[in-house]
Motif scaffolding. Sequence first.
Motif, mmCIF file in Angstrom:
data_model
loop_
_atom_site.group_PDB
_atom_site.id
_atom_site.type_symbol
_atom_site.label_atom_id
_atom_site.label_comp_id
_atom_site.label_asym_id
_atom_site.label_seq_id
_atom_site.Cartn_x
_atom_site.Cartn_y
_atom_site.Cartn_z
ATOM 1 N N ASP A 246 22.921 -2.450 -12.617
ATOM 2 C CA ASP A 246 21.528 -2.702 -12.943
ATOM 3 C C ASP A 246 20.813 -1.420 -12.558
ATOM 4 O O ASP A 246 20.611 -1.151 -11.377
ATOM 5 N N GLY A 247 20.496 -0.600 -13.566
ATOM 6 C CA GLY A 247 20.010 0.743 -13.280
ATOM 7 C C GLY A 247 21.130 1.527 -12.643
ATOM 8 O O GLY A 247 22.220 1.639 -13.195
ATOM 9 N N ASP A 248 20.908 2.023 -11.430
ATOM 10 C CA ASP A 248 21.932 2.780 -10.715
ATOM 11 C C ASP A 248 22.688 1.946 -9.685
ATOM 12 O O ASP A 248 23.579 2.449 -9.013
ATOM 13 N N GLU A 249 22.334 0.678 -9.561
ATOM 14 C CA GLU A 249 22.933 -0.173 -8.541
ATOM 15 C C GLU A 249 24.079 -1.009 -9.109
ATOM 16 O O GLU A 249 23.899 -1.745 -10.084
ATOM 17 N N PRO A 250 25.274 -0.932 -8.490
ATOM 18 C CA PRO A 250 26.370 -1.802 -8.940
ATOM 19 C C PRO A 250 26.070 -3.234 -8.515
ATOM 20 O O PRO A 250 25.710 -3.485 -7.371
ATOM 21 N N VAL A 251 26.197 -4.171 -9.468
ATOM 22 C CA VAL A 251 25.884 -5.566 -9.171
ATOM 23 C C VAL A 251 27.036 -6.516 -9.458
ATOM 24 O O VAL A 251 26.970 -7.688 -9.090
ATOM 25 N N ALA A 252 28.104 -6.036 -10.122
ATOM 26 C CA ALA A 252 29.215 -6.934 -10.430
ATOM 27 C C ALA A 252 30.443 -6.132 -10.831
ATOM 28 O O ALA A 252 30.361 -4.956 -11.191
ATOM 29 N N PHE A 253 31.572 -6.824 -10.798
ATOM 30 C CA PHE A 253 32.842 -6.256 -11.220
ATOM 31 C C PHE A 253 33.588 -7.312 -12.021
ATOM 32 O O PHE A 253 33.542 -8.499 -11.686
ATOM 33 N N VAL A 254 34.262 -6.880 -13.077
ATOM 34 C CA VAL A 254 35.096 -7.787 -13.854
ATOM 35 C C VAL A 254 36.397 -7.079 -14.225
ATOM 36 O O VAL A 254 36.402 -5.885 -14.527
ATOM 37 N N MET A 255 37.485 -7.830 -14.148
ATOM 38 C CA MET A 255 38.768 -7.348 -14.640
ATOM 39 C C MET A 255 39.304 -8.417 -15.581
ATOM 40 O O MET A 255 39.437 -9.583 -15.202
ATOM 41 N N ALA A 256 39.557 -8.033 -16.811
ATOM 42 C CA ALA A 256 40.088 -8.944 -17.818
ATOM 43 C C ALA A 256 41.394 -8.383 -18.354
ATOM 44 O O ALA A 256 41.722 -7.213 -18.138
ATOM 45 N N ASN A 257 42.109 -9.224 -19.061
ATOM 46 C CA ASN A 257 43.361 -8.821 -19.685
ATOM 47 C C ASN A 257 43.358 -9.281 -21.130
ATOM 48 O O ASN A 257 42.918 -10.403 -21.423
ATOM 49 N N PHE A 258 43.807 -8.428 -22.022
ATOM 50 C CA PHE A 258 43.912 -8.757 -23.442
ATOM 51 C C PHE A 258 45.300 -8.350 -23.908
ATOM 52 O O PHE A 258 45.557 -7.185 -24.170
ATOM 53 N N ASP A 259 46.210 -9.312 -23.957
ATOM 54 C CA ASP A 259 47.591 -9.033 -24.329
ATOM 55 C C ASP A 259 48.194 -10.269 -24.990
ATOM 56 O O ASP A 259 48.529 -11.241 -24.297
ATOM 57 N N PRO A 260 48.342 -10.270 -26.312
ATOM 58 C CA PRO A 260 48.861 -11.451 -27.007
ATOM 59 C C PRO A 260 50.319 -11.757 -26.700
ATOM 60 O O PRO A 260 50.813 -12.833 -27.057
ATOM 61 N N GLU A 261 51.011 -10.865 -26.014
ATOM 62 C CA GLU A 261 52.434 -11.063 -25.719
ATOM 63 C C GLU A 261 52.693 -11.755 -24.380
ATOM 64 O O GLU A 261 53.834 -12.077 -24.065
ATOM 65 N N VAL A 262 51.656 -11.987 -23.595
ATOM 66 C CA VAL A 262 51.829 -12.629 -22.288
ATOM 67 C C VAL A 262 52.336 -14.059 -22.489
ATOM 68 O O VAL A 262 51.886 -14.763 -23.391
ATOM 69 N N ASP A 263 53.280 -14.485 -21.665
ATOM 70 C CA ASP A 263 53.900 -15.803 -21.805
ATOM 71 C C ASP A 263 52.912 -16.966 -21.712
ATOM 72 O O ASP A 263 52.976 -17.892 -22.500
#
Length: 148
Positions: free
Chosen positions: A52-69
Amino acid sequence: METLRLEELSAANVVAANGMTLKRGQEAFLAGNARLEEFVNTQSAWQRVIFDGDEPVAFVMANFDPEVDHVEYRSSILRMYVAGTAQRKGVGTFMVDQVAAEAQRLGFDSIYAVWEKGELGPGNFFQAVGFEVTGENEYGEAIGRKAI
């Protein structure tokens, strides 16, 4: 929170991202966030810091892989948190919307999230932004799906 933007997690912003803190009691529902550096070079993860402007307010890690079991990890939010001071201000919704947009861009028709159940856990949030509980995994965590 009118100036929200994403930045890819990098050596330039990882220290700022590590400085965010959750509300008291929420740490129990999230894998330790003290070592985000370990994820900077992970090839398959889509990792973003929300500012938000220069301030970090969140973190997200996602995965996009159609081969995952397991289907719940093919297009999935693996980890996310919003700094305690930024919660309930639209940051989490913005983050989920950004993950959904990336998933759609990559050809997926839904995103998943897996969360630990509990009063202070993220279940109510995920359901409020459109995830429907579809079951639970072998650890008793809820699995939610959001159509996009």
